[in-house]
Structure formats: C-alpha cells, structure tokens
Design an enzyme around this catalytic site. Sequence first.
Site, PDB file in Angstrom:
ATOM      1  N   GLU A 306      31.957 -56.555  70.914  1.00 25.20           N
ATOM      2  CA  GLU A 306      32.865 -57.653  71.262  1.00 25.20           C
ATOM      3  C   GLU A 306      32.507 -58.027  72.686  1.00 25.20           C
ATOM      4  O   GLU A 306      32.852 -57.330  73.637  1.00 25.20           O
ATOM      5  CB  GLU A 306      34.325 -57.206  71.130  1.00 25.20           C
ATOM      6  CG  GLU A 306      35.295 -58.374  71.155  1.00 25.20           C
ATOM      7  CD  GLU A 306      35.960 -58.529  72.499  1.00 25.20           C
ATOM      8  OE1 GLU A 306      35.571 -59.471  73.223  1.00 25.20           O
ATOM      9  OE2 GLU A 306      36.858 -57.743  72.832  1.00 25.20           O
ATOM     10  N   CYS A 340      38.413 -62.065  77.787  1.00 31.04           N
ATOM     11  CA  CYS A 340      37.284 -62.867  77.320  1.00 31.04           C
ATOM     12  C   CYS A 340      37.680 -63.870  76.251  1.00 31.04           C
ATOM     13  O   CYS A 340      36.840 -64.625  75.774  1.00 31.04           O
ATOM     14  CB  CYS A 340      36.134 -61.985  76.848  1.00 31.04           C
ATOM     15  SG  CYS A 340      36.589 -60.768  75.644  1.00 31.04           S
TER      16      CYS A 340
END
Length: 535
Positions: A306, A340
């Site tokens: 990720e 993010c």
Amino acid sequence: MATCFWLRSCGARRLGSTFPGCRLHPRAGGLVPAPGPAPGPAQLRGYVGGLEGLSAALLRTDSFVGGRWLPAAATFPVQDPASGAALGMVADCGMSEARAAVRAAYEAFCSWREVSAKERSSLLRKWYNLMIQNKDDLARIITAESGKPLKEAHGEILYSAFFLEWFSEEARRVYGDIIYTPAKDKRALVLKQPVGVAAVITPWNFPSAMITRKVGAALAAGCTVVVKPAEDTPFSALALAELASQAGIPPGVYNVIPCSRKNAKEVGEAICTDPLVSKISFTGSTTTGKILLHHAANSVKRVSMELGGLAPFIVFDSANVDQAVAGALASKFRNTGQTCVCSNRFLVQRGIHDAFVKAFAEAMKKNLHVGNGFEEGTTQGPLINEKAVEKVEKQVNDAVSKGATIVTGGKRHHLGKNFFEPTLLSNVTQDMLCTHEETFGPLAPVIKFDTEEEAIAIANATDVGLAGYFYSQDPAQIWRVAEQLEVGMVGVNEGLISSVECPFGGVKQSGLGREGSKYGIDEYLELKYVCYGGL
C-alpha cells in the site's frame, strides 16, 4: 493509508489538569518517569495530559520476540514531534535481532497453523477486547509519539481494534471448493492454507491501525508475523505486543523489532530476504516499496504493498458547495494532511470555482485549530518532523514563484519547528510541484478546469492511483467519472471512505493487493489443488 471514517462520532476525553514532567527512561522493558525536578511551563506544554499515569506494562522499550521482552545492544530516542522532547529510549534492533525474530516466528508457525480457526478467532477477539479496555491509554501513546490530535488518536484506536474484531470473524470463513471433473472416478478439491511467516513493515502516520489491518488478517489465516514499526512511532506496536500477550496469543506468533532510521535499511532487508519469510506486507512510500519488491523478487515472495498516492478531489459545477467543502476539509486535513489517501490536488470547475474557494477558505479559518495534540480543541497537530515541514514549505514557495496565490496560511506556524499553517492556494497550474508530488501536509492547491474530460485527464495524469474523490449531483456523470478515474478507491460526494468491511488499496504504482474486507485475508492464504482419484 487509513481514513478515519469514525471521527464524526468519536469524542475526545476531556483533559485533566497539567501533569508533572514525563521524561521517560527504560527499565525492565518499560518506561518510568525520570527522577529530578519537574520541567518549567514551556516544557510542560508538550505534555499536557501526556503519558503520565499509563500502565507501565503498556509503555515498553524492548523488542518483543518469541513471547519475551528482549533488549538490544543499543537504543535510539523517540521524540514528541510537538515539543521535540525525548519520550524514551527504545531498543535499536539490528540484523541479528531481525533474524532471531524470523526464526521465532517460523517456529511458532509450525504449531499456529494447526490451531483451529475457532480458537484463532477467539484469541483475536480477546485481543480486540483488551484494545477497547485500554483505548484511552493507547490513544495517548499515539498522540505522544505522532503528534496526532487526541480525538483522532481515539478514532484510530477504535479503527485499529475493529480490524481485530473483523478478522476474528473472518478466521472462521475461510472456505475451499469441491470441483467435479470429467472423470467419474476423480474429485478435485481446493484448499486454502496459510502462506507462512509474514514480514510486516508499517508507517508512522497510523501506528496502530496499519499493524492490526495486516496482522489481524495474517493471524486469522494461520500465519505468524514479524513487525518492524516506523522508527518515529514504535511505542504503539510494543503496546499492542503487550496486549497480544495478555490475550493469550502464543509466543512467536506476534513479534516486534523496533529500530532506528540508521538501522532501518538493514533490518528491512534482513526480514524481507530471509528464506523463512514467505510474505511481505508494507505500507509506505512508492520508492521504498520498489526496493522491497526487489528483495521479494529474489526468492519470489508474496507481497502486499500500500504505497503513495496523489488523490484528486474534483468539484463539478453541479456539486453542492457546502457538502463539497465539508468533504474537502475531512479528506485533506485529517491527521494534518499526513495520510496517503488525503486529497492532494483540488480540481474545481470554472462555474463553481470562486464560490468553492471562498467557502473553503472560510471553513478552514473557522474549523482548523493548530496546537499540541493533547490540547482540547486542537484539530491540526505538528507534522512528524522538520523534514516534512520543509517539503510543504518547498511546495508552497514553488507554487507561488510560478503564479499561485496564497488564499490563507502559507508559512510555518509560530508554535514550533514542526508546525505549518493550513494553507489554501488558488491559480494553481500543472507545472507546480504540489500537483505531481505527494505533499503529506496541510496544503490544498486548487486547479480550475472547464470540462469533465479535462478533469479526468488531469486526475489520471500520474503514475499512482490510490484514492480519488469527486462531487456531483448528475447521476450519469457520477457513473462516468467513477468508472474512468484510475484509482483503487473512489469517494462520490464523500471525503471519508475507509471502513474495515471494504477493500483498501490502489492501482498503478500505488500498490499491490487489498487490505481489510473479506478480501484482506486472501493475501495471507495459498490455494492448493488436490486431485482425489480411484473413487
């Protein structure tokens, strides 16, 4: 990384009176108050409602390997990003400690994989219950080491615990298949089995939730783990280790090896190249993810990544301005912009542009309050370190030098070197750093566009694709844009998208695989085909 969907309803505990100084030293694997006089008022500011009074069992400084608290030959300091004061000295593990942790995890795997799904489920549930019982202390640890406002830290602990609850339930739902073949005397079976030892490398911005989202799935599947937490925030990982032990998770199933930034490269390489490790799960930058992929390639390990994002936030002319502004605030300024999935680029259609910018600026001034994470009313804490502040400052200066206008904010905050004002820029163009470099800070740059096609082209003009958001009241447009955005997750008229029940992950260079949801456990399972003949 995680989106705090629960912040709407998560209230912060009212802070009590100022405590005496909380300079902490290691002793017997934990932290204790240092002797000496209390610090003066300036020092106390960083510790209002801080770590004082926490259970010593949760404030650990040693590594946790094979069910034991083990010191290392060296230690490294962990600092409060709000004040810069040292919170404590933590074991600085190296290659030898990393290898030992992998061996402990492998030895434990040989028995953990044979534990029934029901028992694994029960143990994960006990771990979840202990997190809930200790949620206030765990939240204070997060705020102390990351600077995150206490209200958000409480939200993260609930989110983190929910992953253990979710995967405790999913542990009993790992199903195989029976396939009827053309041959009458044969049957085909498909089994799902745990992959083995997983190396789990986690970031500092969600120091608890990024662990349980990975570890919950791994343990539910029958895997064991070696966790390397971020050097800025090791205390959360170590507190989770203490609670895992209290819950009865067997020795070696959950291991934690903290290390300094200096040792991070060698420790990461050691656990990712060890032949006893079968799986790597990483959350962090795309640059580091590519390095770990190289390590994994040499022994063809399973990977989940990720990685970074550059999330577009598109506001079409048909959007409800008030709803779009509320979504923008939630999406951009959660954790002071340090996630993010935070919106990195705001694309606003010409017809609604001026109204949106004006309303957004007013909402920022009214709702965003910079301060120490322990202070009541704070919504924007410090950035994790001065390097992060310098990155935001560089992007603002670059944009202004190329014609952008500062609507509000735009400079460092007077509270300290790690604080930056929430900033809104208009007249932004695509040649500016802030439009193609992930910010990870409280900066909202607005680009004006004319057509839907133009917005989609700008949004997709990047090599990453984690999350994307857009606001529209046009049903046909909603379908078109949702399908055309090149991202793994889309928020439609919504700025907070994450939930333990839903798959989290990206496309392009934003990662591989999915976490959370019913799909998350599959990342830790292998398929085995069994042909049963002679029937």
